[in-house]
Write a protein that holds these residues in place. Structure first.
Motif, PDB file in Angstrom:
ATOM      1  N   PRO A  19       0.813  -1.269  -0.057  1.00  0.00           N
ATOM      2  CA  PRO A  19      -0.041  -0.065  -0.042  1.00  0.00           C
ATOM      3  C   PRO A  19       0.793   1.285   0.140  1.00  0.00           C
ATOM      4  O   PRO A  19       2.219   1.192   0.270  1.00  0.00           O
ATOM      5  N   LEU A  23      -0.978   5.164   3.684  1.00  0.00           N
ATOM      6  CA  LEU A  23      -1.951   4.383   4.357  1.00  0.00           C
ATOM      7  C   LEU A  23      -1.078   3.582   5.421  1.00  0.00           C
ATOM      8  O   LEU A  23      -1.788   3.354   6.555  1.00  0.00           O
ATOM      9  N   ILE A  26      -0.883   5.645   8.556  1.00  0.00           N
ATOM     10  CA  ILE A  26      -2.278   5.754   9.078  1.00  0.00           C
ATOM     11  C   ILE A  26      -2.415   4.564   9.954  1.00  0.00           C
ATOM     12  O   ILE A  26      -2.856   4.505  11.057  1.00  0.00           O
ATOM     13  N   THR A  27      -2.173   3.347   9.161  1.00  0.00           N
ATOM     14  CA  THR A  27      -2.003   1.924  10.033  1.00  0.00           C
ATOM     15  C   THR A  27      -1.346   1.832  11.131  1.00  0.00           C
ATOM     16  O   THR A  27      -2.095   1.439  12.140  1.00  0.00           O
ATOM     17  N   LEU A  59       0.401  -3.031  12.812  1.00  0.00           N
ATOM     18  CA  LEU A  59      -0.789  -3.858  12.172  1.00  0.00           C
ATOM     19  C   LEU A  59      -0.697  -5.401  12.933  1.00  0.00           C
ATOM     20  O   LEU A  59      -1.972  -5.662  13.128  1.00  0.00           O
ATOM     21  N   PRO A 117     -10.636  -2.439   8.695  1.00  0.00           N
ATOM     22  CA  PRO A 117     -10.316  -0.925   8.697  1.00  0.00           C
ATOM     23  C   PRO A 117      -8.939  -0.809   7.816  1.00  0.00           C
ATOM     24  O   PRO A 117      -8.079  -1.478   8.383  1.00  0.00           O
ATOM     25  N   GLY A 118      -9.026  -0.218   6.591  1.00  0.00           N
ATOM     26  CA  GLY A 118      -7.848   0.080   5.941  1.00  0.00           C
ATOM     27  C   GLY A 118      -7.346  -0.951   4.984  1.00  0.00           C
ATOM     28  O   GLY A 118      -6.569  -0.816   4.221  1.00  0.00           O
ATOM     29  N   LYS A 120      -8.162  -3.641   1.661  1.00  0.00           N
ATOM     30  CA  LYS A 120      -8.823  -3.320   0.132  1.00  0.00           C
ATOM     31  C   LYS A 120     -10.144  -3.908  -0.087  1.00  0.00           C
ATOM     32  O   LYS A 120     -10.474  -4.804   0.915  1.00  0.00           O
ATOM     33  N   ASP A 127      -2.452  -7.436   0.191  1.00  0.00           N
ATOM     34  CA  ASP A 127      -2.490  -6.174   0.794  1.00  0.00           C
ATOM     35  C   ASP A 127      -2.221  -6.868   2.331  1.00  0.00           C
ATOM     36  O   ASP A 127      -2.731  -7.637   2.935  1.00  0.00           O
ATOM     37  N   VAL A 129      -2.714  -5.346   5.081  1.00  0.00           N
ATOM     38  CA  VAL A 129      -3.809  -5.358   6.304  1.00  0.00           C
ATOM     39  C   VAL A 129      -4.676  -6.335   6.137  1.00  0.00           C
ATOM     40  O   VAL A 129      -5.179  -7.198   7.138  1.00  0.00           O
TER      41      VAL A 129
END
Length: 308
Positions: A19, A23, A26-27, A59, A117-118, A120, A127, A129
């Motif tokens: 990502p 992002l 923010i994660t 994460l 949240p966060g 795809k 991804d 997350v």
């Protein structure tokens, strides 16, 4: 690495599309707001913070509560073994597993929802997350909840006992001991750590017998600290001061398994919900979660009552 049969996949070979950096930042920020569940609350060790990219560390910590009682350190250790936390330049395995947590495309949809949240939309194993949350759910579905059968859960990620041992060893290294054991407890823990990888031998008290059984290991560990314990697990339980149910355990405590009058196993607690033990025939002295299904009680040999 050679690829035994596995549920999620194996280290492999294609460039991952990570990502955007924004992002990930923010994660990391959001992840710091989420406490882990059970062992997930363990603080990262200095080794963990140096080895794991900050967004991935956050994460792992954010995803662990998807499975109550799962430590973020286990997710991080799997991420380390699979792709070095997404650093592996090629991430398609010979078995076709993809992404930072190495999921087979056929397996991933079983654990991809709800989209975290966060993540795809639609979710993808490429991804981080999506993949880390799916890994937590896969582990939970196979026994990791509340530590009931963590080894079985990790084995379902990769059908290899060597893999399970490697993951648990790395997980132990990633967790900081908030209060490192000192005195006799510290000596006993250090002795037990030095025996990791030693073969299990029924009735074994150490090198003279070629290895240890469960109570032989704990007896030898405390003998190194000048505390004499009885030879078998049931007698060790009877001879050492009991820890009241619900009281936090400390490194060096003994953890026992079985039923009243029939204690069949003992391990040495080392913190972060883990113990060192000699589990059974055809195994090695190893680190694993102490919360087995027939966990009974714990004692503290350093408190009083043991022969010194």
């Amino acid at each position: 690495m050679s690829a035994p049969a596995r549920a999620a996949g194996g280290i492999g070979c294609a460039v991952v599309a990570l990502p955007l950096l924004a992002l990930l930042v923010i994660t990391a920020a959001v992840g710091s707001l989420f406490p882990g569940g059970g062992g997930a609350s363990a603080a990262p060790s200095a080794h963990a913070t140096a080895d794991i990219p900050a967004p991935m560390l956050a994460l792992y910590q954010r995803a662990a509560p998807e499975c109550p009682g799962l430590s973020w350190t286990v997710l991080a250790a799997i991420g380390k073994v699979e792709t070095n936390h997404g650093r592996h330049p090629t991430m398609i395995s010979s078995a076709g597993a993809v992404g930072p947590m190495q999921f087979l495309p056929s397996t991933f949809p079983l654990y991809a929802y709800p989209v975290p949240p966060g993540g795809k939309k639609p979710p993808t194993p490429w991804d981080p997350v999506d993949a880390v949350f799916a890994a937590a759910r896969l582990l939970c579905a196979n026994g990791a909840q509340d530590g009931k059968n963590l080894r079985r859960a990790i084995w379902h990620y990769n059908h290899s006992n060597a893999y399970v041992n490697q993951v648990l060893k790395i997980a132990d290294e990633y967790a900081s001991q908030v209060a490192p054991p000192t005195g006799a407890a510290g000596t006993a823990v250090a002795f037990a750590r030095a025996q990791l990888g030693t073969p299990y031998v029924w009735g074994g008290d150490g090198p003279a017998e070629g290895g240890f059984d469960c109570s032989g290991l704990t007896k030898a560990a405390y003998a190194a600290a000048g505390i004499t314990l009885p030879r078998v697990a049931n007698d060790q339980y009877q001879a050492t001061p009991k820890i009241p149910a619900g009281q936090p355990l400390l490194p060096g405590d003994l953890v026992f398994y079985g039923t009243p009058g029939r204690i069949h196993h003992v391990g040495l607690y080392i913190g972060n919900n883990q113990m060192i033990n000699a589990p059974n025939r055809h195994s090695l002295v190893r680190v694993e979660d102490y919360r087995w299904k027939d966990y009974y009680a714990a004692t503290r040999p350093t408190a009083r009552g043991a022969t010194q």
